[in-house]
Design a protein around this motif. Structure first.
Motif, PDB file in Angstrom:
ATOM      1  N   GLU A 110      -8.210 -66.935 -37.982  1.00  0.00           N
ATOM      2  CA  GLU A 110      -9.176 -66.172 -38.775  1.00  0.00           C
ATOM      3  C   GLU A 110     -10.599 -66.364 -38.248  1.00  0.00           C
ATOM      4  OE1 GLU A 110     -10.765 -65.860 -43.403  1.00  0.00           O
ATOM      5  OE2 GLU A 110      -9.002 -67.045 -42.895  1.00  0.00           O
ATOM      6  N   ASN A 111     -10.939 -67.624 -37.889  1.00  0.00           N
ATOM      7  CA  ASN A 111     -12.272 -67.895 -37.368  1.00  0.00           C
ATOM      8  C   ASN A 111     -12.501 -67.214 -36.029  1.00  0.00           C
ATOM      9  OD1 ASN A 111     -13.006 -69.422 -39.545  1.00  0.00           O
ATOM     10  ND2 ASN A 111     -12.437 -71.385 -38.628  1.00  0.00           N
ATOM     11  N   ILE A 112     -11.456 -67.194 -35.188  1.00  0.00           N
ATOM     12  CA  ILE A 112     -11.581 -66.544 -33.883  1.00  0.00           C
ATOM     13  C   ILE A 112     -11.905 -65.069 -34.071  1.00  0.00           C
ATOM     14  CG2 ILE A 112     -10.335 -65.894 -31.790  1.00  0.00           C
ATOM     15  CD1 ILE A 112      -8.745 -68.497 -32.057  1.00  0.00           C
ATOM     16  N   LEU A 113     -11.165 -64.405 -34.958  1.00  0.00           N
ATOM     17  CA  LEU A 113     -11.419 -62.991 -35.221  1.00  0.00           C
ATOM     18  C   LEU A 113     -12.794 -62.794 -35.815  1.00  0.00           C
ATOM     19  CD1 LEU A 113      -7.950 -61.903 -36.650  1.00  0.00           C
ATOM     20  CD2 LEU A 113      -8.933 -61.336 -34.419  1.00  0.00           C
ATOM     21  N   ASP A 155     -16.185 -74.800 -37.492  1.00  0.00           N
ATOM     22  CA  ASP A 155     -15.069 -75.090 -36.607  1.00  0.00           C
ATOM     23  C   ASP A 155     -15.566 -75.033 -35.161  1.00  0.00           C
ATOM     24  OD1 ASP A 155     -12.755 -75.181 -35.107  1.00  0.00           O
ATOM     25  OD2 ASP A 155     -11.672 -73.728 -36.340  1.00  0.00           O
ATOM     26  N   ARG A 156     -15.361 -76.116 -34.431  1.00  0.00           N
ATOM     27  CA  ARG A 156     -15.868 -76.172 -33.058  1.00  0.00           C
ATOM     28  C   ARG A 156     -15.230 -75.122 -32.158  1.00  0.00           C
ATOM     29  NH1 ARG A 156     -16.678 -82.606 -31.529  1.00  0.00           N
ATOM     30  NH2 ARG A 156     -18.174 -83.071 -33.198  1.00  0.00           N
ATOM     31  N   GLN A 157     -14.075 -74.626 -32.562  1.00  0.00           N
ATOM     32  CA  GLN A 157     -13.417 -73.594 -31.776  1.00  0.00           C
ATOM     33  C   GLN A 157     -14.277 -72.330 -31.711  1.00  0.00           C
ATOM     34  OE1 GLN A 157     -10.675 -73.918 -29.962  1.00  0.00           O
ATOM     35  NE2 GLN A 157     -10.873 -71.805 -29.240  1.00  0.00           N
ATOM     36  N   ALA A 158     -15.150 -72.152 -32.713  1.00  0.00           N
ATOM     37  CA  ALA A 158     -16.009 -70.956 -32.733  1.00  0.00           C
ATOM     38  C   ALA A 158     -16.912 -70.905 -31.512  1.00  0.00           C
ATOM     39  CB  ALA A 158     -16.843 -70.938 -34.020  1.00  0.00           C
ATOM     40  N   VAL A 159     -17.410 -72.067 -31.084  1.00  0.00           N
ATOM     41  CA  VAL A 159     -18.260 -72.105 -29.892  1.00  0.00           C
ATOM     42  C   VAL A 159     -17.458 -71.712 -28.664  1.00  0.00           C
ATOM     43  CG1 VAL A 159     -19.644 -73.570 -28.390  1.00  0.00           C
ATOM     44  CG2 VAL A 159     -19.819 -73.819 -30.861  1.00  0.00           C
ATOM     45  N   ALA A 160     -16.269 -72.299 -28.525  1.00  0.00           N
ATOM     46  CA  ALA A 160     -15.416 -71.972 -27.375  1.00  0.00           C
ATOM     47  C   ALA A 160     -15.099 -70.478 -27.335  1.00  0.00           C
ATOM     48  CB  ALA A 160     -14.129 -72.794 -27.433  1.00  0.00           C
TER      49      ALA A 160
END
Length: 417
Positions: free
Chosen positions: A2-5, A185-190
């Protein structure tokens, strides 16, 4: 997932808005900036309330004093942020301005003009003023913006970005132009670093770790900013009182920022007199001093400087001192250990001043002035989006012009090749 989208959708919204934003008039942009500045001041109490939440959380996390200082807002700092937006209004709009114009022998008329970069992505740490500075500069230069701030300032950044977006959209800025990524979420930066189809440039603002991570992982062009291992060199002809004033200002006025000095180099010809003089001043200002063996021989009551100190950005009331034999030795030391940010020579020798400015590799090289002036506001650029320490595409304090690129416009009358 969801965060990636969410990150992708926000970047896409900024990309879509950027096409309309790039063509709106200077008057529309200036009107929005004034409304945005007023919104910050009129709702100051709301910002301060959210900022207190971040400060309280920061203390619980045992954040350093320098980090808390960067994070902290008060009425005066909010007024300064608002005034930075108003100063941008007074600056010339670079969009559409001519860079060059010429006619080729075949009759083609060619013009180069400034145009926005498109969508600017900024990843930054505990600096809520960056939120407003970046949004203001991007709006004036016709760029949409995607912001991802650090968790330490999440409440402050959310309220500032939402206030500025609401004021901007009400004033006619295209909806979607201002995007703040709320997820921590740190994945958001990636994910953000891979959205090359929507984001035209990434600008990291923060410590060395953040900057290196962005450079190593981004598929989007990066403008490197921020890290500041800055030096002052006191030449043999220096005026001692002037040198003392500059050094104390450059070290203590706001030690947490990137344009403060971290290392002081002193010519051996004046060391016996100047070292005790400046150590007294630094200790009176509560600065911890680390010295090379020659400095320690003159003032034993300081800490030992080790090799790592010469490349350390302390972000604190700490400074390392080293005695050098010559001007060339000072320049060699600086070019070996600096981050190409800001350097200063304090001297009464004109020739030495010019040699220093020519040979030192840095974005800003001063003679007889504090490095604390390396700042977009102080340079007259309005708020800054960052201080670039690289050589492409911009260098030094990045104002409006640094947020543009060029477009060639070619007029013909039937020419073919």
């Amino acid at each position: 997932m969801e965060n990636i989208l969410s990150v992708k959708e926000q970047a896409h919204a900024a990309y879509t808005a950027s096409h309309q934003l790039s063509t709106i008039s200077t008057e529309e942009k200036n009107k929005a900036l004034l409304e945005m500045a007023d919104a910050l001041e009129h709702r100051c109490n709301l910002i301060l309330a959210e900022n207190q939440i971040d400060l309280t959380n920061g203390r619980k996390k045992n954040l350093t004093a320098s980090t808390l200082d960067r994070l902290m807002l008060n009425e005066e700092r909010i007024k300064q942020i608002a005034d930075g937006l108003r100063q941008i209004v007074s600056l010339p709009d670079p969009i559409g301005s001519g860079i060059s114009e010429f006619r080729r022998p075949n009759g083609l008329d060619i013009r180069a003009i400034r145009v926005p970069l498109g969508v600017v992505g900024v990843i930054y740490e505990a600096r809520p003023n960056v939120t407003a500075d970046v949004i203001g500069l991007c709006i004036k230069s016709g760029n949409a913006i995607v912001l991802r701030g650090g968790s330490e300032a999440i409440h402050t950044n959310k309220i500032i970005s939402s206030m500025l977006a609401a004021a901007a959209y009400t004033a006619g800025i295209p909806a979607g132009s201002i995007q703040f990524i709320e997820t921590q979420d740190r994945q958001a930066v990636a994910d953000m670093l891979k959205l090359r189809q929507y984001i035209d440039v990434i600008i990291p603002r923060g410590g060395k770790g953040l900057i290196n991570y962005v450079i190593e992982n981004s598929t989007i062009p990066v403008i490197e900013t921020g890290a500041g291992v800055c030096h002052a060199y006191v030449d043999s002809s220096a005026n001692m009182e002037m040198a003392g004033n500059i050094i104390i200002n450059a070290k203590t006025s706001r030690p947490a920022v990137c344009n403060t000095i971290e290392t002081l180099l002193i010519n051996k010809a004046i060391a016996e007199t100047f070292v005790p003089f400046i150590i007294d001043k630094l200790q009176a200002a509560n600065v911890t001093i680390k010295g090379c063996p020659q400095v320690k021989a003159l003032c034993p009551n300081i800490e030992d400087a080790v090799e790592a100190d010469w490349s350390t950005e302390y972000h604190d009331l700490v400074i390392s001192l080293k005695i050098v034999d010559t001007l060339d030795d000072a320049i060699t030391h600086i070019n070996t250990y600096n981050t190409k940010h800001s350097e200063v020579i304090i001297t009464e020798n004109y020739q030495n001043a010019r040699i220093f400015q020519q040979k030192v590799d840095a974005a800003a090289v001063y003679v007889n002035a504090s490095t604390r002036f390396t700042d977009g506001f102080e340079f007259g650029f309005g708020a800054e989006i960052g201080i670039s320490t690289q050589k492409l595409h911009a260098r030094g304090p990045m104002g409006l012009t640094a947020l543009t690129t060029m477009k060639y416009l070619i007029d013909g009358n039937g020419q073919i090749r």
